[in-house]
Write a protein that holds these residues in place. Sequence first.
Motif, PDB file in Angstrom:
ATOM      1  N   PHE A  29       8.179   7.118   0.825  1.00  0.00           N
ATOM      2  CA  PHE A  29       7.123   6.097   0.797  1.00  0.00           C
ATOM      3  C   PHE A  29       7.655   4.790   0.205  1.00  0.00           C
ATOM      4  CE2 PHE A  29       3.807   9.354   1.451  1.00  0.00           C
ATOM      5  CZ  PHE A  29       2.950   8.649   2.274  1.00  0.00           C
ATOM      6  N   LEU A  30       8.409   4.882  -0.890  1.00  0.00           N
ATOM      7  CA  LEU A  30       8.945   3.679  -1.524  1.00  0.00           C
ATOM      8  C   LEU A  30       9.891   2.934  -0.579  1.00  0.00           C
ATOM      9  CD1 LEU A  30       9.666   4.947  -5.145  1.00  0.00           C
ATOM     10  CD2 LEU A  30       8.027   3.194  -4.476  1.00  0.00           C
ATOM     11  N   VAL A  31      10.828   3.656   0.012  1.00  0.00           N
ATOM     12  CA  VAL A  31      11.791   3.027   0.925  1.00  0.00           C
ATOM     13  C   VAL A  31      11.063   2.463   2.145  1.00  0.00           C
ATOM     14  CG1 VAL A  31      13.745   3.475   2.455  1.00  0.00           C
ATOM     15  CG2 VAL A  31      13.751   4.368   0.124  1.00  0.00           C
ATOM     16  N   GLY A  32      10.110   3.226   2.678  1.00  0.00           N
ATOM     17  CA  GLY A  32       9.337   2.753   3.831  1.00  0.00           C
ATOM     18  C   GLY A  32       8.565   1.490   3.505  1.00  0.00           C
ATOM     19  N   LEU A  63       0.833  -1.207   0.000  1.00  0.00           N
ATOM     20  CA  LEU A  63       0.000   0.000   0.000  1.00  0.00           C
ATOM     21  C   LEU A  63       0.865   1.254   0.000  1.00  0.00           C
ATOM     22  CD1 LEU A  63      -2.869   1.157   0.118  1.00  0.00           C
ATOM     23  CD2 LEU A  63      -2.649   1.139   2.613  1.00  0.00           C
ATOM     24  N   ALA A  64       1.924   1.269   0.797  1.00  0.00           N
ATOM     25  CA  ALA A  64       2.817   2.434   0.837  1.00  0.00           C
ATOM     26  C   ALA A  64       3.484   2.651  -0.515  1.00  0.00           C
ATOM     27  CB  ALA A  64       3.868   2.249   1.929  1.00  0.00           C
ATOM     28  N   ILE A  65       3.912   1.571  -1.157  1.00  0.00           N
ATOM     29  CA  ILE A  65       4.521   1.701  -2.491  1.00  0.00           C
ATOM     30  C   ILE A  65       3.482   2.200  -3.495  1.00  0.00           C
ATOM     31  CG2 ILE A  65       5.531   0.389  -4.407  1.00  0.00           C
ATOM     32  CD1 ILE A  65       6.915  -1.356  -2.259  1.00  0.00           C
ATOM     33  N   GLY A  66       2.254   1.649  -3.411  1.00  0.00           N
ATOM     34  CA  GLY A  66       1.186   2.101  -4.308  1.00  0.00           C
ATOM     35  C   GLY A  66       0.859   3.570  -4.109  1.00  0.00           C
TER      36      GLY A  66
END
Length: 153
Positions: free
Chosen positions: A81-84, A63-66
């Motif tokens: 967001f991607l790294v997280g 979801l964070a990547i999306g």
Amino acid sequence: MTTYYRDPEVLITSSGVHMNNQDFRLPELIRVWYTRGARDWGVIARRGALGLTMLLPLAAGVLAIGVALVIEATFATTLAFLVGGVLVGLAVVPVADLLLERVDRSYDRGSRSLEIWGRVPGGDVLLLRTDNAQRFGRVYRALQRALEPAVRR
């Protein structure tokens, strides 16, 4: 005398059986069978909860990547967001190993009670009741091996 199975509560030898605080000589056991009790839905629910526990962090990472790819944010926010998301997904790996081990152990134990019954000249007797499917299998197989030579005589 051959010992087929031994634990603190059960002893199965070529001369007799000690189960459920009772002793029987092998020729006394006319017939042996097992029964399975009703499923314990609590065990099944715990397995499902363990599965969800493994999947929720993965879903949060995806979801964070999306969100990072969909929202129009600054490069730094998108990268965060991607790294997280990736870190949350990777954090699941060691936890998943522990949870999968617990799921494996729950399948070894089983989700229902198992009973071994025997017919003796005095009637039917409960020889063993356990929730541990692995132990049940060992005891039942040992009992069958012990009774096998007695049948051939």
